[in-house]
Structure formats: C-alpha cells, structure tokens
Design an enzyme around this catalytic site. Structure first.
Site, PDB file in Angstrom:
ATOM      1  NE  ARG A  53       1.699   2.826  50.900  1.00 60.39           N
ATOM      2  CZ  ARG A  53       1.995   3.301  52.109  1.00 60.39           C
ATOM      3  NH1 ARG A  53       2.614   4.467  52.230  1.00 60.39           N
ATOM      4  NH2 ARG A  53       1.664   2.640  53.198  1.00 60.39           N
ATOM      5  CE  LYS A 152       3.898  -0.621  54.016  1.00 59.16           C
ATOM      6  NZ  LYS A 152       5.112  -0.474  54.819  1.00 59.16           N
ATOM      7  CD  GLU A 185      11.471   5.748  54.067  1.00 52.95           C
ATOM      8  OE1 GLU A 185      10.279   5.959  54.333  1.00 52.95           O
ATOM      9  OE2 GLU A 185      11.845   4.968  53.182  1.00 52.95           O
TER      10      GLU A 185
HETATM   11  N1  PMP Z   1       8.494   4.611  55.472  1.00 52.56           N
HETATM   12  C1  PMP Z   1       8.596   3.285  55.613  1.00 52.56           C
HETATM   13  C2  PMP Z   1       9.862   2.615  55.219  1.00 52.56           C
HETATM   14  C3  PMP Z   1       7.519   2.549  56.128  1.00 52.56           C
HETATM   15  O1  PMP Z   1       7.611   1.220  56.275  1.00 52.56           O
HETATM   16  C4  PMP Z   1       6.337   3.224  56.493  1.00 52.56           C
HETATM   17  C5  PMP Z   1       5.187   2.440  57.046  1.00 52.56           C
HETATM   18  N2  PMP Z   1       4.337   1.995  56.039  1.00 52.56           N
HETATM   19  C6  PMP Z   1       6.279   4.615  56.326  1.00 52.56           C
HETATM   20  C7  PMP Z   1       7.376   5.280  55.806  1.00 52.56           C
HETATM   21  C8  PMP Z   1       5.039   5.390  56.653  1.00 52.56           C
HETATM   22  O2  PMP Z   1       4.038   5.148  55.716  1.00 52.56           O
HETATM   23  P1  PMP Z   1       2.513   5.194  56.134  1.00 52.56           P
HETATM   24  O3  PMP Z   1       2.278   6.506  56.764  1.00 52.56           O
HETATM   25  O4  PMP Z   1       1.788   5.052  54.834  1.00 52.56           O
HETATM   26  O5  PMP Z   1       2.266   4.078  57.058  1.00 52.56           O
END
Ligand code: PMP
Length: 296
Positions: A53, A152, A185
């Site tokens: 990622r 990200k 989210e």
């Molecule tokens: N959404 C956002 C905006 C985030 O910052 C995160 C944390 N990385 C997640 C979702 C969850 O992603 P992950 O399970 O890969 O940590």
C-alpha cells in the site's frame, strides 16, 4: 532506559536528534506518504500488505521510492531490533524530500525515508469493552477526484478537521460522509455495520482500503457470516444492530452510540465481540518474525 532510535535515510538516530529539514516538502506541503503498522509479540502483522500500500500510495503521487520493497521491509525489522521491540506501532514515512519553497516536486532531491517504531497500546484506551461514541461530522471526506482517500498521504488535515469536530461534539471518533452523503469511514478507521445478521461495509472508493478491513472480511468469511460490500447511509448507521470500526491503531472497536442514537442495546454486540476475538487470535499467530529465533 535507552532512548528510542529512529531510522532516517540510512542512519539510526536517537529520538531527540531525529529531525528533518524545514525545506523537506513533507513538512512544507504534506507531500509524502506513510503507513501505520503493528507488531505483535515479535511478528509484524501484514507487513507485505502495508508495504504494497505504501508503494501504491507513492505511485499515485508519482513519488519513486528509491529502495526495493524487500529493503524497506528489512529496515522496518531492523528498527524493531535496534529498539528491542516485540509489540510496537510502526510508522514508515516517505516524503518528496528537500526542495525549495516552490511546490514543484521536480526541485526536490531524493525522497526522505523515515521509520519510527515505538510501543503503543490501545488507541481507544479502556473503551473496547464498553464501546465508543461516534459523531458524524460536517466536513466531508476528501473527494475521490481531488485527494483520493485511497492515497495514504501525509496530508491528513481532512481527518484532523473531522477529529476536531468530533472532539467538540463529544465523540470518541468522527464518521465521515462523502460528497454524495454516503458513509465513508472514520477519521482513522474503516466502518462496518451489522443488521439482521448481515455484515456490511462501504466499498473502498470513498475511503482508505484498510488492511484491518481486509483481515476482518477474511474473518467474516471464515465464520460464515453473510457479508455485503455496499453503500451505506446515515439511516443504516442509526438503525444498525451493531457498528464497529477497524484500523491498525484502532484494531476492532465497537461503536455503541452515534449522534445521540443508541446502537443495538448500547453494548458491544455478539458478532462484534466474536470478530474482536478472532482478530486477536490472528494477530497472535501471524506475521513476519522480527527476531531470528522466532523464525522456525
Ligand atoms: N481510514 C483511515 C483514514 C486511516 O487513517 C486508517 C488507518 N491507516 C484506516 C482507515 C484503517 O486502515 P488500516 O486498517 O490499514 O490501518
């Protein structure tokens, strides 16, 4: 106690000396990408997925990471070893590098690579047993045609604005809607709802493609629970039997209250609790070993 060592561009430096230039475009413009990863009991959970990622986020902003994925993974493992860490939160960062005061990324030299690893227990402290309160916020998730939430990037101001609003409104977490009013989210996690025995989560178009989300979907399939990836509205949140969020920092955390509506009976639901338990089991047995004696 030994001071934490941070990896910066090929060197391990004590935390107090871990600094980047004020001309780094990560600092000046949020021009860069990052990851959040956890290690549990000497194993890095889903390391490859996080690295994939990271490189995809970098590709999306036309940032070429000057080392291979294998080298990057080794730096992460070495950062844990240097700090004698077995349980840790790991923060790899790749910025555009040092440039001038203009925006143009072509003026930047080479990307700055940083890896921080430190102990970090629970994001929501002791709220996992009783569940958290969430509020929807007026600030919308970045539009997919402006700053796609799948990148990200180091530009988290959209998320921070949401967090500020949640803090003001008395929520432990913010819930974003997108510009069409669909649930996106949390400020740092993905969201799931349970209704009449079916688990649902929005597709990963208007949100980050969470790695914990993927792990939870695996668990749902393993448990044989009906599952649907579908657009959700506020109505679906308010009328859900159970709601929970997922993220590397958050792990799996129940939501029991949204905008003044009590979710289910106001306690973490049975399905959520089962998923939390199965998630814990996966983190205990899976992952890339950090120390040689854990390898066999
Ligand atoms: N959404 C956002 C905006 C985030 O910052 C995160 C944390 N990385 C997640 C979702 C969850 O992603 P992950 O399970 O890969 O940590």
């Amino acid at each position: 106690m030994q001071e934490l060592l941070v990896y910066i561009d090929g060197k391990f430096v004590p935390k107090s000396e871990a600094k980047v230039s004020v001309f780094d475009h990560g600092f000046l413009y949020g021009d860069g990408v990052f990851e959040g990863i956890r290690a549990y009991n000497g194993r890095v959970f889903r390391l490859k997925e996080h690295i994939d990622r990271l490189y995809d986020s970098a590709k999306a902003i036309a940032l070429e990471i000057p080392i291979s994925k294998e080298e990057f993974m080794e730096i992460i493992l070495e950062t844990l070893r240097k700090n004698n860490l077995r349980d840790a939160y790991i923060r790899p960062i790749v910025t555009r590098g040092v440039g001038d005061l203009g925006l143009d990324p072509r003026k930047c030299g080479k990307p700055t690579i940083i890896v921080i690893a430190q102990p970090w227990e629970k994001l929501y402290g002791d709220l996992y047993e009783k569940g958290i309160k969430a509020v929807t916020v007026t600030v919308r998730r970045n539009a997919i045609d402006s700053l796609p939430p799948n990148i990200k990037s180091m530009n988290y101001l959209n998320n921070i604005l949401a967090k500020i609003e949640a803090n003001v409104k008395g929520g432990d977490e913010a819930i974003f809607l997108d510009h069409n009013g669909y649930v996106s989210e949390g400020s740092g996690d993905n969201i799931f709802v349970v209704k009449n025995g079916v688990i649902m989560t929005p597709p990963t178009i208007n949100n980050l493609k969470g790695i914990t989300r993927e792990v939870v979907i695996e668990i749902i399939h393993e448990l044989g629970i009906p599952f649907k990836e579908t657009n959700l509205s506020l109505y679906d949140l308010y009328t859900a039997d159970e709601v929970f969020v997922t993220g590397t920092a958050a792990e799996v955390c129940p939501i029991v209250w949204i905008d003044g509506r009590v979710i289910g009976d106001g306690k973490p639901g049975e399905i959520t609790k089962k998923i939390m338990e199965e998630f814990r089991k996966k983190t205990e047995k899976e992952g890339v070993p950090v120390y040689a004696d854990d390898g066999s």
